[in-house]
Design an enzyme around this catalytic site. Sequence first.
Site, PDB file in Angstrom:
ATOM      1  N   HIS A 493       0.645  -1.097   0.020  1.00  0.00           N
ATOM      2  CA  HIS A 493       0.001   0.111  -0.051  1.00  0.00           C
ATOM      3  C   HIS A 493       1.075   1.168   0.055  1.00  0.00           C
ATOM      4  O   HIS A 493       0.734   2.157  -0.916  1.00  0.00           O
ATOM      5  CB  HIS A 493      -1.042  -0.085   1.213  1.00  0.00           C
ATOM      6  CG  HIS A 493      -1.713   1.258   1.447  1.00  0.00           C
ATOM      7  ND1 HIS A 493      -3.334   1.092   0.855  1.00  0.00           N
ATOM      8  CD2 HIS A 493      -1.320   2.304   1.703  1.00  0.00           C
ATOM      9  CE1 HIS A 493      -3.696   2.240   1.332  1.00  0.00           C
ATOM     10  NE2 HIS A 493      -2.577   2.994   1.549  1.00  0.00           N
ATOM     11  N   GLU A 494       1.872   1.331   0.737  1.00  0.00           N
ATOM     12  CA  GLU A 494       2.711   2.691   1.035  1.00  0.00           C
ATOM     13  C   GLU A 494       3.711   2.760  -0.094  1.00  0.00           C
ATOM     14  O   GLU A 494       3.900   3.768  -0.572  1.00  0.00           O
ATOM     15  CB  GLU A 494       3.310   2.309   2.630  1.00  0.00           C
ATOM     16  CG  GLU A 494       2.449   2.382   3.592  1.00  0.00           C
ATOM     17  CD  GLU A 494       1.485   3.473   3.591  1.00  0.00           C
ATOM     18  OE1 GLU A 494       1.678   4.692   3.131  1.00  0.00           O
ATOM     19  OE2 GLU A 494       0.356   3.440   4.266  1.00  0.00           O
ATOM     20  N   HIS A 497       1.721   4.448  -3.091  1.00  0.00           N
ATOM     21  CA  HIS A 497       1.871   6.132  -2.704  1.00  0.00           C
ATOM     22  C   HIS A 497       3.312   6.167  -3.131  1.00  0.00           C
ATOM     23  O   HIS A 497       3.363   7.433  -4.069  1.00  0.00           O
ATOM     24  CB  HIS A 497       1.823   6.027  -1.305  1.00  0.00           C
ATOM     25  CG  HIS A 497       0.310   6.315  -0.736  1.00  0.00           C
ATOM     26  ND1 HIS A 497      -0.683   6.928  -1.520  1.00  0.00           N
ATOM     27  CD2 HIS A 497      -0.144   5.694   0.153  1.00  0.00           C
ATOM     28  CE1 HIS A 497      -1.881   6.747  -0.961  1.00  0.00           C
ATOM     29  NE2 HIS A 497      -1.593   6.151   0.193  1.00  0.00           N
ATOM     30  N   HIS A 500       3.776   6.666  -7.006  1.00  0.00           N
ATOM     31  CA  HIS A 500       3.113   7.742  -7.343  1.00  0.00           C
ATOM     32  C   HIS A 500       3.900   9.051  -7.352  1.00  0.00           C
ATOM     33  O   HIS A 500       3.978  10.128  -8.134  1.00  0.00           O
ATOM     34  CB  HIS A 500       1.815   8.053  -6.328  1.00  0.00           C
ATOM     35  CG  HIS A 500       0.705   8.988  -7.104  1.00  0.00           C
ATOM     36  ND1 HIS A 500      -0.593   9.214  -6.391  1.00  0.00           N
ATOM     37  CD2 HIS A 500       0.645   9.431  -8.364  1.00  0.00           C
ATOM     38  CE1 HIS A 500      -1.049   9.945  -7.415  1.00  0.00           C
ATOM     39  NE2 HIS A 500      -0.681  10.103  -8.329  1.00  0.00           N
TER      40      HIS A 500
END
Length: 707
Positions: A493-494, A497, A500
């Site tokens: 999940h992190e 990010h 991105h």
Amino acid sequence: MNENSIEKCKENISEGERIKEGRINPFFKKYNTPHETAPFNEIRLEDYEEAFVEGIRRDNEQLDKIINNPEKPTFDNTLLNKDDDEDYYGLLGRVSTVFFNLLSAETNDEMDALAQKMQPMLTKHANDMALNEKLFERVKYVHRHHRKLTPEEKQLLENSYQGFVRSGALLDKEGKDKLRKLTEEASMLSLQFSQNLLKENKAFTLHITDEQDLDGLPETAREAAAMAAKERDLEGWVFTLDYPSYSPFMTYSTRRELREKLYMARNSVCIHDNSENNLEICKRLVNLRREVAQLLGYKTYADYVLKRRMAGNTRNVYKLLYDLIDAYMPTARKEEEELERLAKRAEGKSFEMMPWDSSFYSHKLQMKKFNIDSEMLRPYFELSKVIDGVFGLANRLYGITFKESNDIPVYHPDVKAYEVFDRDGSFLAVFYADFHPRKGKQGGAWMTEYQGQFIDRKGVNVRPHVSVVMNLTKPTAEKPALLTLGEVETFLHEFGHSLHGMFANTRFESLSGTNVLWDFVELPSQFMENFSVEKEFLRTFAFHYKTGEPIPDELINRIVKSRNFMAAMGCMRQVSLGLLDMAYYTKRDAFDEDILKFERKAWAKAIVKKKRHQLNTCMTVQFSHIMAGGYAAGYYSYKWAEVLDADAFSVFKKHGIFNQETASSFRENILSKGGTEHPMTLYKRFRGGEPTIDALLKRNGIKRVRS
């Protein structure tokens, strides 16, 4: 900090980059580090205040140049006007980035005290910039009269103009003065909320000296608890409220009274009669935000926030949340009933399930149905191998590579620093990974940046420095760090990010990377979680830490089959938090209710089992997302983005999860564009159309009931 003390600070550093004690404040000079990364090894506590004050002085000097420019306002001389020495005017951003990142990841009493001292000064400065009438007049003129702009320049101009308006630029003097007071108070209270929560969470320990009280706990949990006790110079075992310690105890301990003690400690933080009580702080924050919104012409704070979100308005948010309740609640009730039947068979018909029993019996039910649990998987999820797997996934999808660097300074020995290189071998980013809990670190997991991506005035593409901060299982004296599947998902999940941020390729830093509409920001992160149960991915890294044997197909099949275990109840939990968030921030009148009672009423529609004891527990006082983390009137974003991520991953499933053509399109249309265009425009460019809830329902095994 009052005006006199600020002026005194300015006098003390009037020479700017003076040499003190044979050294220059590291924030005042170009970082002499690989890729100009933050020189954590050089920074002293006293450097921060000096740099904050000087950074404000430089910002004000630059502001004077802009507003006193006799030339007609233009896009270039108003929005882009910078001295050739960009470091000179980037000082405040540089010091703020390091200081506030470390305030979450590696703080101490001195840092906390300094934050309390500096926050009013920084908030005042932000208000001075946002409410400067001369600057707004120039921006307003450019907004109405400007040269032909590129799409990205148009977005920057629109964001700038709206930023001023939403910060009170159209208010009269009385309104601006009131807004200053409201925002300054809210800023301080948000900081106090976070500091109280950290202190309360770190203050509690469950100290066990009788080995019989460890009954049911796996060896990994016992070893970690023994190490925690040793770190505190105690005999026996210590359990804390940090998730890697808390979760195994709640899942495996047969000592119900100790599960209750740990549960109540975690869920009653910041409501005790002490200096860390957050109840009144939360009430005041809700009211301050409502007052700000109404001062700016909105009925509620949610109306103010959603004006600049994909959702657009409260009606659309509630529609999403209620649609999810309608779709998932029937399955959630069946899940709850099945769990209770199991518990009653084990404990007797009179047994009443309590919250501290849920994880314990969920584990037993999962074992019964799928013969799988976290401890079975841990040996295959050794942290170094998981890192290899996650990096390898990024390589297969996007062709990027990671090289660990011992030359890049880090702020704690737990932190690893990597250089990231693109498919063609060019430098892409710096990536920091901070894996384990410790005393001065907030709970949870997050991604942040120490430098955002942008293209400077000379045309150089300045690459980002991104960081993921987590609280994963620590290694022990006997074993390396062995993760649960949930922790692998957190890492993914992190890492989503961070991709991105790393793939950002825009002209302006304020539009790069994760600087997107808030309910779009979770798409790249939640998208990556999908890979955690894909056999093709698990096969690349899941090897037994002792034998080197790959995870068996039969175990992978059980992982896949159990993926949706208690998924509906998990969804209802997320929806309940979204409802709580909206209940606070759709208030039109002053809020002065009993928070504990308000919570129960606010999320009642999403509560699966209605008959629960009224426990003296509270979520609001520890709900950092909506009180201090930027998700106020925005917690629905997780479910909003989940619809997007399920829909997006269905494209990968159709063409192959490692399909590079699909991955290139996702990178080009989603990950690299930042906030340069509206998120739905970007998404439709990747997907070919708007998303529907169908892919999410299919992934979770939920059948839509059609009326």
